[in-house]
Scaffold this active site. Sequence first.
Site, mmCIF file in Angstrom:
data_model
loop_
_atom_site.group_PDB
_atom_site.id
_atom_site.type_symbol
_atom_site.label_atom_id
_atom_site.label_comp_id
_atom_site.label_asym_id
_atom_site.label_seq_id
_atom_site.Cartn_x
_atom_site.Cartn_y
_atom_site.Cartn_z
ATOM 1 N N LYS A 90 0.862 -1.191 0.000
ATOM 2 C CA LYS A 90 0.000 0.000 0.000
ATOM 3 C C LYS A 90 0.894 1.235 0.000
ATOM 4 O O LYS A 90 1.903 1.278 0.708
ATOM 5 C CB LYS A 90 -0.864 -0.046 1.264
ATOM 6 C CG LYS A 90 -1.988 0.953 1.349
ATOM 7 C CD LYS A 90 -2.801 0.669 2.625
ATOM 8 C CE LYS A 90 -3.986 1.583 2.791
ATOM 9 N NZ LYS A 90 -4.782 1.234 3.992
ATOM 10 N N SER A 102 -9.487 0.881 2.870
ATOM 11 C CA SER A 102 -8.703 1.737 2.001
ATOM 12 C C SER A 102 -7.565 1.009 1.281
ATOM 13 O O SER A 102 -7.012 1.522 0.331
ATOM 14 C CB SER A 102 -8.103 2.871 2.829
ATOM 15 O OG SER A 102 -7.254 2.341 3.837
ATOM 16 N N SER A 143 -9.521 -1.683 7.128
ATOM 17 C CA SER A 143 -8.973 -1.410 5.799
ATOM 18 C C SER A 143 -8.187 -2.554 5.170
ATOM 19 O O SER A 143 -7.811 -2.475 4.008
ATOM 20 C CB SER A 143 -8.093 -0.160 5.842
ATOM 21 O OG SER A 143 -8.897 0.982 5.929
#
Lengths: 489, 490
Positions: free
Chosen positions: A79, A154, A178
């Site tokens: 990420k 996310s 997330s």
Amino acid sequence: MKLYELSAAQITRGIHEGKFSASEVFLSCLARAEVLEPQISAMLTITEESGMAQAKAVDEAVASGKKLPPLAGVPFVVKDNMCTKGIPTTCASKMLMQWKPPYNATVIELLAEAGAVLMGKTNLDEFAMGGTTEHSVYGATSNPWKLDCVPGGSSGGSAASVSAGYVPFSLGSDTGGSIRQPAAFCGIYGFKPTYGLVSRRGLAAFASSLDQIGPFARTVEDLALVLNAISQKDELDSTCSCRPRPDYTKALNAESLKGRRVGVIKEIQEYAIDPEVRKAFDQTLKFCERQGAEIVEITLPTMVEYGLPCYYILALAEASSNLARFDGVRYGLSTDAESLLDLYTKTRAQGFGLEVKRRILVGTYVLSSGYYDAYYLVAQKARQLIKQEFVKAFGSVDTILLPTAPSPAFKKGELINDPIQMYMADIFTLPVNLAGLPALSLNAGFSADGRPLGVQFIGQWWDEEGLLSTASLHEKTFGCAPIAQGGVR
Amino acid sequence: MADLTFKPVIGLEIHVQLATKSKLFCSCSTDYIGVAPNTNVCPACLGLPGSLPALNAKAVEYGVKAALALNCTINTATRFHRKNYFYADLPKAYQISQYDLPIAEKGYVDVSTEEGGSYRIGITRLHLEEDAGKLVHEASDGRLVGADQSFVDYNRGGIPLAEIVSEPDIRSAAEAKEYVTRLRQLVRYLGVSDGDMEKGSLRVDANISVKCSDGRWGNRAEIKNLNSLRALERALEYEIKRQSQLLAEGEEITQETRHWDDVEGVTRATRSKEEAHDYRYFPEPDLPPLILPEGYVEKVRNTLPELPWQKMERFMSSYELNETDAMILSEHMALADFYEACVEAGASPLRASNWVRTEVLRVMNEQKIDITEFPVDAAALAQLIAKVDDNKISTTAAREVFDTMAAKKVSLEEAMKICGVEEGGISGSDLEKMIRNILENNTDVVETIKSGQDKKGKKQKFLQGLIMKEARGQTDPREAASLLAKLLEE
């Protein structure tokens, strides 16, 4: 079988046995990503050159007969809110476009030591704020199973890239779900470890007391291997625990769930849950029973009633403070300005997206002197109560089974203008972060129209092994997570 | 109106830079004097995304040590808060500080008053926090006013500070000065800070209000960043006068932050910020609570040296020194140690005190050296003093020997040889021969004395002086005097 379809464990074994090289694996993964990226948009940066060099280094090590580390030659992506030295780390924000950190996050260092090969950085909701990966300055990521749906958020890019077969594993960060929610939406495993198991150093903070880094993978063994690599104590993260870590791969040989007590939360029964998600949940519960587990009803009233508001007060309070450093003075975006105040307001007005601004404003409000007692302090107390409820619950159960999200992946744009509804989608994941517990989301089937359905097991503090053990049993029965074809045959 | 009197009420906040090698939350060097800007920095002290604080144990120890010396209660379970505000010298846009649970509270320090007594000033709290960076503003003409460029140096950012907050117990500018002097002496004595106000290692903010004898209270003003004792005293004196005058005229005193203009000798209101600060304090989530281990406080307490004021008391009672001498000798630990070593090596306490205060301090001054680098060791000085005490050599000769030891860094024996000073010196028949010689060379003076004109004994003293000069101090003046008297009567 194509090389990109292999698990991390299979890749290292194959390289070790000389069946293929790390370079071949890397190129296969790279090619897979290149084919699907136009549809999925999971990646923000692809580190082709440095990744190839890392892969070649593994091949040289093989040639010289060196002992290979546990993830040698395994491509992975992270990420884009984890610092990678000399490689852009944007947090999907205009604020950090072009920013290249001068240091690596601890997890990046640890994975490099374990021999894994960084293939790139993945898309996310700006500064990890959102549940759809639509709040990215680079645009939305698509769900590899259904391109018009969101991959969750996310950590949507990290979930989608594993689901679509770019790489066998990736890292995400989980502040309120997330990792688990996108894992559920993309039909793979997503593991949020106990708070303090994995160093947060180098993770651009959203909410420090809730954030935790964890892996996505398509097999439980890979989860365990990655967890082994990244769960080290770190003196530079004072919240990272010093306790010794076990070898998580040893937890994968469970024969049954005999003696284990699986909790179901009474208050959830009345909750509006998508019928297909509920069916997947019931089937998983039956599976547990069949495997010899005892099903126990538990009650967590505070968690259900106050978890969500409590979370959104504490998380946003911390976020408003953590994001204050983006002021245009030292790095990242900096606007032309007449004065210092002007620099702050212009830089922050231009650099942050709508959702981030909304959250900073709420966070600033709840911390301000007139409202601190009414919001922040009350939320802290609620958090303590929720923790105590979990402590009590874990007196009678070993794990808790819960849907990961109330629904499968929704359509892109569906919730983008309805923040409250989007926040509601975190209702089952965020209490875990408030309590700092570990939880693992796994695929429990598909909806009639082909969307993955996820359920999560919540474990006791530091019982990563119990969760891996349960998931491995599930995997033995239902198979590992399938690779999505991403609209391409 | 004319009968009104005004009493100032003063409280001080003092930031003391702790003398650790590394910063409060990272391992960067704290040695920023003369270092190129932004070289002692890392992701943590620059607050880069993803960076985290890790607490420096030495800073905690120094804080506890200072707090114990200030008679504070140590909180063994404390935590850190974030103080949020935007400023260019603050990398994270929050300062990590202690808020509701400081590491130490409720202490006091006794300061001496002008009347010779002592006065107790309460310490509200001592807490730890990180320093901010340094801003340098520059206009195209190089001046500060109207600057169109600002530069930030973060070398100082993250350096550990102990903030010591006093109770509003201080009643005059002189008392404030005395209090800061005491604190500075203390932190230096303990080695927890160099206490240098010029370098900014010790910075003072003063809160001051004035109470009128008719019962009216003025609002409080805060004078920021007083960077010398003189500035502190002058600023407070000015402010007491200003506030008293305003109250006398029935005016309201604005609650504000003021700045001391050292050149003009006035305080000025700093441009007031439109709204009051809301720092949005909340517990620092990146740091776990600070729990001092069992026995930690006692361990630190055991490292506390005898404090200067305790030492002073002891010097007065066991060595019978007067207050002034005891104060001078106890001001610095190393000087006090030197003095005591001297006494322990056999010098009489009073004479050793005289020697250290006059000769030792003089040589230190001349050579611009610290007592720790002093070329004469305490034992050698004690030996020398003993020789004077035993009348083996005269004070004058001893001084010469001492200077030689200090200048040439030689032993006592060698210095005596160089100066031609012999123990015991000239006496008996040698001394008589010498005196006779002098008398022969000064027959006119001898005549005057013998004719009874030397009523005040001046002439005889003159002869005595000649003898001592001739003997270069190497004779017992009493023996010389009696011998002289005897010979004059012949």
